[in-house]
Scaffold this motif. Structure first.
Motif, mmCIF file in Angstrom:
data_model
loop_
_atom_site.group_PDB
_atom_site.id
_atom_site.type_symbol
_atom_site.label_atom_id
_atom_site.label_comp_id
_atom_site.label_asym_id
_atom_site.label_seq_id
_atom_site.Cartn_x
_atom_site.Cartn_y
_atom_site.Cartn_z
ATOM 1 N N UNK A 58 0.727 -1.104 -0.152
ATOM 2 C CA UNK A 58 0.001 -0.248 -0.189
ATOM 3 C C UNK A 58 1.207 1.257 0.122
ATOM 4 N N UNK A 59 0.284 2.545 -0.437
ATOM 5 C CA UNK A 59 1.242 3.744 -0.506
ATOM 6 C C UNK A 59 1.573 4.113 0.559
ATOM 7 N N UNK A 60 2.511 4.293 0.442
ATOM 8 C CA UNK A 60 3.278 5.271 2.178
ATOM 9 C C UNK A 60 3.869 6.266 2.737
ATOM 10 N N UNK A 61 3.030 6.955 3.018
ATOM 11 C CA UNK A 61 3.910 8.530 3.075
ATOM 12 C C UNK A 61 4.900 8.598 3.174
ATOM 13 N N UNK A 62 5.986 7.752 3.862
ATOM 14 C CA UNK A 62 7.925 7.586 4.008
ATOM 15 C C UNK A 62 8.218 7.513 2.789
ATOM 16 N N UNK A 63 7.361 6.855 2.202
ATOM 17 C CA UNK A 63 8.019 6.949 0.682
ATOM 18 C C UNK A 63 8.387 8.232 -0.287
ATOM 19 N N UNK A 64 7.414 9.472 0.457
ATOM 20 C CA UNK A 64 7.775 10.602 -0.097
ATOM 21 C C UNK A 64 9.122 11.156 0.513
ATOM 22 N N UNK A 65 9.104 11.118 1.719
ATOM 23 C CA UNK A 65 9.623 11.615 3.011
ATOM 24 C C UNK A 65 11.045 11.062 2.560
ATOM 25 N N UNK A 66 11.783 9.326 2.629
ATOM 26 C CA UNK A 66 12.705 8.445 1.928
ATOM 27 C C UNK A 66 12.763 9.356 0.458
ATOM 28 N N UNK A 67 12.293 9.552 -0.914
ATOM 29 C CA UNK A 67 12.233 9.774 -1.441
ATOM 30 C C UNK A 67 13.109 11.244 -1.622
ATOM 31 N N UNK A 68 12.177 12.479 -1.302
ATOM 32 C CA UNK A 68 13.010 13.724 -0.739
ATOM 33 C C UNK A 68 14.676 14.097 0.041
ATOM 34 N N UNK A 69 13.851 12.917 0.837
ATOM 35 C CA UNK A 69 15.696 13.153 1.010
ATOM 36 C C UNK A 69 16.643 12.639 0.242
ATOM 37 N N UNK A 70 16.388 11.812 -0.481
ATOM 38 C CA UNK A 70 17.883 11.080 -1.222
ATOM 39 C C UNK A 70 17.723 12.150 -2.322
ATOM 40 N N UNK A 71 16.867 12.898 -2.925
ATOM 41 C CA UNK A 71 17.438 14.461 -3.657
ATOM 42 C C UNK A 71 17.589 14.966 -2.893
ATOM 43 N N UNK A 72 17.396 15.849 -1.675
ATOM 44 C CA UNK A 72 17.659 15.984 -1.128
ATOM 45 C C UNK A 72 19.786 16.330 -0.493
#
Length: 140
Positions: A116-130
């Motif tokens: 299932x989609x999880x908001x932590x994925x977006x946080x982790x992806x943003x962290x990678x890009x940052x």
């Protein structure tokens, strides 16, 4: 004609180095998440895993691009700095992952590969890009 041949040689060397760094990024994300990453993405069609891996690959690509762009006049220095900054980016992305894992409930790796989609994925992806943006900005 010599300039074209030299340019093709440089592009081949940088391209090969870039591919090696991207493959290292795949192994890194695979090591930080449970299960086989390739199976989760290609067989199970896990969008969470795909987003985390995609952000890491885009981040490494940005670091490689910046390093090449800023040191192209000196080929040897460019290759070495691209390798060094690429590896640094991978190490810092892994470190950031571990910090986020410590600061959040549960196991982040397991959360990132849930069906299932999880908001932590977006946080982790943003962290990678940052992290990649910070490393890219530090390249002189």
């Amino acid at each position: 004609m010599t300039d074209i041949v030299n340019g093709l040689g440089r592009a081949t060397a940088y391209g090969a180095l870039g591919v090696v760094l991207l493959v290292l990024g795949i192994f890194l994300v695979d090591a930080l998440t449970p299960g086989r990453l390739g199976r989760q993405i290609w067989e199970e069609r896990n969008r969470n895993a795909a987003l985390v891996l995609s952000s890491a690959l885009l981040g490494i690509g940005g670091i490689v691009f910046t390093s090449i762009w800023t040191t192209y006049d000196d080929f040897g220095k460019g290759l070495v700095s691209t390798a060094a900054f690429g590896v640094l980016g991978l190490v810092l992305m892994a470190f950031a992952f571990l910090v986020v894992d410590l600061l959040t409930p549960g196991k982040l790796g397991a959360t990132l590969v849930e069906r299932e989609p999880h908001p932590a994925v977006w946080v982790t992806a943003s962290c990678n890009l940052a992290v990649a943006a910070v490393v890219s900005a530090s390249i002189a």
